[in-house]
Design a protein around this motif. Structure first.
Motif: not given
Length: 437
Positions: A164-180
């Motif tokens: 799940f830590i790895l899934i958290q990273l994917i969600l964080i990257i996705d959120f950052a891309h969407s945010w930017a």
């Protein structure tokens, strides 16, 4: 045990009303999709189980259980009452929650659209589903300890938490891309520099917070002549974060991967710093300060609060995320189907319900139902380990001890997280024939 059963009775009453309450709350919006409502309802299940687990670990429940006549056995507890509180109660409650999500993950395998007969189970019958979950929780308390359940489930939690830590990273990257992308698009549409200033501000804020965190790690988790392993962890992750930040702004990377940027790198740097802190907090040597501990509570500290905060944000984000073109959608192999607001509006599967929600998955699911439940099973294991501070249970004393395994799980996770993000930057260059847009 009477106190325990009373909790389940109250929970059952609340859960029977939860479906109507959720539909009324979310279907009051003009655009209400059954896919979003369902994900939020499953997230509510997980949050309620987490809250119950936290309550059962509290000293207040332990003291109240002492007053129950059934639990009085001479000068101590009966064996069943010991298993009804503390870390064993958390293990058992979240064991039931994990089994629930894994069961649904298997049931929802290979569902292509809401026309599948299993859609009614996925998007409706919330009352029966809550009753099934409660039944699993009650049954989990009758699992005999036999010196194995706690130990085996702790190792399962380590593996699930790692994933799940790895899934958290994917969600964080996705959120950052969407945010930017969102703020850059608004900046181009409005020609306002405030959006650009906001991106710069939050990027600097993340880097300042991460660098400050690394400085505090050097100050509190290392000594002048010792703690070599801690120095290695901090220095290595700091260097890797510098490398990935530099890579994200290289001209070749920008040309091949326009979505990359310092905002994403700053979030990854901050997340890596948290994983480093969390890993060293589980070390068993004397290189760990006690200033973050809350009194004599050895199972819940500041690191656990931060971990639960990140977990909460990721679970909520995965529940309300609607873009099918996200990186999460690619990794989970979900169909790339645009969300559409159907005016006809089909039932969300709840028989006899008052409110209906629009079915936006008749042509194809907007997310992988099976993978969603599997991800929530991993999230359950992660929160179980977080509530117990990733400690190792001592079956003889009933206490929790430091766990060197969790330290290595987290530090290896931090390295894999950085490598995975670096791969997203250089993959379009190494494999130019593949479409990473």
């Amino acid at each position: 045990m009477g106190a325990l059963l009373s909790v389940f009775t109250v929970g059952q009453l609340a859960c029977c009303c939860s479906s109507a309450a959720c539909n009324l709350a979310f279907c009051g919006l003009q655009s209400c999709f059954s896919s979003i409502v369902s994900r939020i309802m499953y997230a509510m299940m997980l949050f309620l189980s987490t809250l119950l687990s936290w309550i059962m670990m509290s000293p207040w429940v332990t003291e109240k259980l002492k007053e129950v006549p059934f639990c009085k056995s001479g000068s101590g507890y009966s064996a069943m009452c010991i298993q009804a509180v503390g870390y064993l109660s958390t293990y058992r409650i979240l064991f039931a929650q994990t089994i629930f999500f894994l069961m649904f993950s298997l049931i929802m395998l290979n569902v292509k659209s809401s026309k599948d007969g299993r859609a009614a189970i996925q998007n409706g019958f919330w009352g029966p589903k809550f009753l099934v979950l409660i039944g699993l929780m009650v049954g989990a308390f009758f699992i005999p300890e036999a010196d194995t359940f706690g130990q085996v489930w702790m190792y399962a939690g380590l593996v699930g938490g790692f994933l799940f830590i790895l899934i958290q990273l994917i969600l964080i990257i996705d959120f950052a891309h969407s945010w930017a992308e969102s703020w850059v698009e608004k900046m181009e549409q409005t020609e306002s520099r405030w959006w650009y200033a906001g991106l710069v501000f939050f990027t600097l804020l993340h880097y300042i917070a991460a660098i400050t965190g690394y400085v505090f790690l050097y100050l509190y988790y290392t000594t002048e002549n010792g703690c070599g392993l801690q120095k290695f962890f901090i220095s290595t992750n700091l260097i890797v974060c510098f490398i990935l930040s530099a890579l994200s702004i290289l001209p070749d990377v920008q040309e091949a991967q326009p979505r990359s940027g310092l905002l994403q790198s700053s979030l990854i740097t901050l997340y890596t710093m948290y994983l480093t802190w969390s890993a060293m907090n589980n070390s068993a040597d004397n290189c760990k300060p006690s200033i973050f501990q809350h009194g004599n509570d050895k199972t819940f500290d500041s690191m656990s609060l931060v971990g639960l905060g990140i977990w909460f944000a990721c679970v909520l984000y995965s529940s309300i995320r609607t873009s099918s073109n996200s990186q999460v959608g690619k990794i989970t192999m979900s169909e790339r189907i645009l969300m559409k607001d159907t005016s006809s509006g089909n039932s969300d599967g709840e028989t006899g319900g008052i409110v209906t929600s629009n079915d936006n998955e008749e042509d194809g699911v907007t997310y992988s139902w099976s993978f969603f439940h599997f991800m929530f099973a991993l999230a359950t294991l992660y929160v179980m380990m977080t509530l117990t501070n990733w400690y190792k249970p001592d079956l003889k004393s009933g206490n929790l001890n430091q766990n060197e395994g969790s330290m290595w799980i987290k530090i290896i996770s931090s390295w894999l997280c950085c490598l995975l993000y670096i791969w997203t930057l250089i993959a379009p260059i190494i494999l130019p024939d593949r479409d990473f847009s």
